[in-house]
Design a protein around this motif. Structure first.
Motif, PDB file in Angstrom:
ATOM      1  N   LEU A   1       0.928  -1.226   0.078  1.00  0.00           N
ATOM      2  CA  LEU A   1      -0.066  -0.123   0.122  1.00  0.00           C
ATOM      3  C   LEU A   1       0.881   1.239   0.150  1.00  0.00           C
TER       4      LEU A   1
ATOM      5  N   ALA B   1       0.984   4.231   2.644  1.00  0.00           N
ATOM      6  CA  ALA B   1      -0.410   3.716   3.574  1.00  0.00           C
ATOM      7  C   ALA B   1      -0.370   2.201   4.134  1.00  0.00           C
TER       8      ALA B   1
ATOM      9  N   VAL C   1       0.913   5.519  -4.272  1.00  0.00           N
ATOM     10  CA  VAL C   1       1.378   6.290  -2.897  1.00  0.00           C
ATOM     11  C   VAL C   1       2.776   5.497  -2.656  1.00  0.00           C
TER      12      VAL C   1
ATOM     13  N   ASP D   1     -14.091   4.617   3.271  1.00  0.00           N
ATOM     14  CA  ASP D   1     -13.347   3.981   4.555  1.00  0.00           C
ATOM     15  C   ASP D   1     -13.401   2.464   4.668  1.00  0.00           C
TER      16      ASP D   1
ATOM     17  N   PHE E   1     -10.656   0.666   2.954  1.00  0.00           N
ATOM     18  CA  PHE E   1      -9.312   0.576   3.602  1.00  0.00           C
ATOM     19  C   PHE E   1      -9.413   0.077   4.970  1.00  0.00           C
TER      20      PHE E   1
ATOM     21  N   THR F   1      -5.331   2.910   8.028  1.00  0.00           N
ATOM     22  CA  THR F   1      -4.998   2.691   6.485  1.00  0.00           C
ATOM     23  C   THR F   1      -5.431   4.126   5.630  1.00  0.00           C
ATOM     24  N   LEU F   2      -6.548   4.567   5.940  1.00  0.00           N
ATOM     25  CA  LEU F   2      -6.970   5.638   5.294  1.00  0.00           C
ATOM     26  C   LEU F   2      -6.367   6.626   5.555  1.00  0.00           C
ATOM     27  N   LYS F   3      -5.992   6.853   6.912  1.00  0.00           N
ATOM     28  CA  LYS F   3      -5.406   8.079   7.354  1.00  0.00           C
ATOM     29  C   LYS F   3      -3.892   8.132   6.753  1.00  0.00           C
ATOM     30  N   ARG F   4      -3.179   6.880   6.761  1.00  0.00           N
ATOM     31  CA  ARG F   4      -2.012   6.926   6.028  1.00  0.00           C
ATOM     32  C   ARG F   4      -2.030   7.214   4.750  1.00  0.00           C
ATOM     33  N   PHE F   5      -3.207   6.580   3.966  1.00  0.00           N
ATOM     34  CA  PHE F   5      -3.260   7.083   2.499  1.00  0.00           C
ATOM     35  C   PHE F   5      -3.547   8.496   2.330  1.00  0.00           C
TER      36      PHE F   5
ATOM     37  N   GLY G   1      -0.335  10.368   2.789  1.00  0.00           N
ATOM     38  CA  GLY G   1       0.734  10.034   1.814  1.00  0.00           C
ATOM     39  C   GLY G   1       0.402  10.670   0.398  1.00  0.00           C
TER      40      GLY G   1
END
Ligand SMILES: Cc1ncc(Cc2csc(CCOP(=O)(O)OP(=O)(O)O)c2C)c(N)n1
Ligand SMILES: [Mg+2]
Length: 542
Positions: free
Chosen positions: A255, A258, A287, A380, A383, A525-529, A532
């Motif tokens: 990912l 993410a 990403v 979300d 994710f 995961t969405l936060k990191r995506f 990023g």
């Protein structure tokens, strides 16, 4: 036999196990033939986008073609989005559209359901299918059907068949299926030798598997290849769920920024990334923490194999995998990989629920009761699905359309008979969630988790200043009974844990769990995506 029976028999012989559809007057005669012939079961749904998504999911989970039958114009054009998504994500859906008969087409009148001309629909579908046929002559129809169905399976893309309503009962000869195109053995050997040489010379080879591995039913062979090569395997985001249940040295899902840092490093540090059936898309690679030099990668997809600056054409993935298995030396040693870890142990207390809790709760549930195939919508919830233990998953991970989740879950249960878990946001549920009203007709009983944050939250993360992303609170739980299922709203983790257990214990009716999520709460995961994407798209970032 008549043309409809010939077509249905050919569809079954090529792998179809059901027809999803909605009739109209241009398709009524064909639907009558479907019902009378009993060659394939017919599942009618409520809105053509649902028909397309359900057929797409059936094709994905069974790794063969599926069927979506609609009427001309209003029906077929209503299904353009799901078919476009199937094209983008390589799902072999056969679209069969009723059409005006020869006589009516020549009256010179503008026909109802006609958009621009009577050829417009065919032209539109040419853009989202890999092959097409208009069955206007019973003498040529068997060869046309054979060609189009062969294209569907070979390309693993949707195809389009237009069936005028005055042709459905025409006497017709059976279809003779086309064989697979010949493959040049010398080119295949040269290609596989070059792949093996690159892998042998590499210090950090990695295998990435993508959707085509599922579409061409190659998971067992690819897992065996990974073991034989002795190299670690990762999936692309769209390939999530691949190799679940197969003995493969699976490190996880790539990912980029993410994802799991170890998996990201494994891929981005590799000096020989072997990508089998991977779509090189922004969601799969957009990403990347570091630009992956795809010129150093080996990419087998769409019937081609590209290494560096040259490409071998007309080499189907299945043939490449078969030949690699025949020629690869036995691995000297297996990679020492930490198995992927997934969050467990949701605390069942009075705390509000965030998406990460849902992943934990589902992982706990499946550890207790066994895995379930998952259909996830865009949002979300998709994710969050990346944090659920690796198993069969269908999700619009690249084309990224909303509305996929609920119909796809119904398609999963129709295709496999297994009870699916459906993950869907409140916004996406508003689009196609109502298809749940068809469950009681067909005995489907999915477990549906609605991520109810009263928001188009994914959009808000990129544009927080816009209040149009605020949605009102729809009482999805309260609507379930009217659709023939059971619904419960949960506001705390304890209530979520209890509702999941109750849902698993209740069969025969869909179980809708309306999960209240505080607006603004995202999955890890969405936060990191999002972080990023923002970081990588900042001026001067690359
Ligand atoms: C058919 C279609 N129309 C619009 C869009 C554009 C979009 C992408 S994500 C999103 C919001 C999704 O809201 P939901 O409540 O379902 O999920 P969540 O973000 O977790 O709160 C929209 C509108 C897409 N992808 N497909
Ligand atoms: Mg939402």
């Amino acid at each position: 036999m008549n043309l409809s029976q010939v077509l249905l028999s050919a569809l079954k012989a090529h792998g179809a196990r059901e027809v999803f559809g909605i009739p109209g007057d241009f398709a009524l005669p064909f639907f009558r033939e479907i019902e009378n012939a009993g060659i394939l079961p017919l599942y009618t749904l409520s809105h053509e986008p649902g028909v397309g998504f359900a057929a797409d999911a059936s094709a994905r989970i069974r790794s063969t073609l599926s069927v979506a039958a609609v009427t001309y114009g209003a029906g077929a054009l209503n299904m353009v989005n799901p078919v476009a998504g199937a094209y983008a994500e390589k799902s072999p859906v056969v679209v069969i559209s009723g059409a005006p008969g020869k006589g009516e087409a020549s009256t010179g009148l503008l026909l109802h359901h006609q958009a621009k001309t009577l050829d417009s629909q065919f032209a539109i579908y040419q853009e989202i299918t890999c092959d097409q046929a208009r069955l206007t002559d019973a003498r040529t129809a068997p060869a046309e059907i054979a060609r189009v169905l062969a294209s569907c399976l070979r390309e693993s893309r949707p195809v389009y068949i237009e069936l005028p309503r005055d042709m459905v009962a025409e006497p017709c000869e059976p279809v003779v299926a086309l064989g697979a195109p010949a493959v040049d053995p010398a080119a295949l050997d040269a290609c596989t030798d070059e792949i093996l040489a690159r892998l042998a010379a590499a210090e950090r080879p990695v295998l990435m598997v993508g959707v085509e591995v599922r579409r061409f039913d190659l998971e067992a062979q690819v897992a065996a290849l990974a073991r034989q090569l002795g190299i670690p395997v990762v999936t692309s985001i769209l390939g999530r769920g691949l190799l679940a249940g197969h003995d493969a040295p699976l490190a996880g899902t790539y990912l980029g920024v993410a994802g799991d840092e170890a998996v990201t490093a494994l891929v981005e540090d590799s000096d020989a990334l072997l990508m089998l059936g991977v779509l090189v898309s922004d969601t799969n690679f957009g990403v990347s923490a570091r630009q992956i030099d795809l010129r150093k990668a080996i990419h087998a997809c769409d019937g081609e194999v590209t290494l560096g600056y040259h490409t071998y054409a007309h080499l189907p993935l299945g043939q490449v995998v078969r030949r690699l298995l025949e020629r690869a030396p036995a691995a000297r040693q297996m990679p020492t990989l930490a198995p992927p870890s997934y969050p467990h142990g949701m605390v069942a207390d009075d705390a509000p629920i965030v998406p990460g809790d849902i992943a934990r709760g589902i992982n706990d549930l499946m550890a207790r009761h066994g895995v379930m195939p998952i259909a996830a919508d865009m949002g979300d919830c998709m994710f969050t699905a990346m944090e659920i233990a690796h198993q069969a998953l269908v999700a619009p991970g690249y084309y990224a359309t909303m509305g996929f989740g609920v119909p796809a879950g119904l398609g999963l249960q129709a295709a496999t008979g297994e009870r699916p878990l459906i993950l869907v946001g409140d916004g996406a549920f508003q689009m196609t969630g109502w298809e749940l009203g068809n469950c009681c007709r067909f005995g489907w009983d999915p477990i549906v988790l609605v991520f109810n944050n009263r928001s188009w939250e994914m959009l808000r993360t990129f544009q927080p200043e816009s209040s149009f992303n605020d949605l009102s609170a729809w009482d999805f739980a309260g609507m379930a009974a009217g659709l023939g299922g059971d619904g419960v709203r949960v506001d705390t983790r304890a209530e979520l844990a209890a509702a999941l257990e109750q849902a698993v214990a209740t069969r025969g009716r869909f179980q809708l769990i309306d999960v209240t999520i505080p607006r603004g709460e995202l999955s890890p995961t969405l936060k990191r995506f999002v972080a990023g994407v923002k970081r990588l798209s900042a001026p001067g970032a690359r």
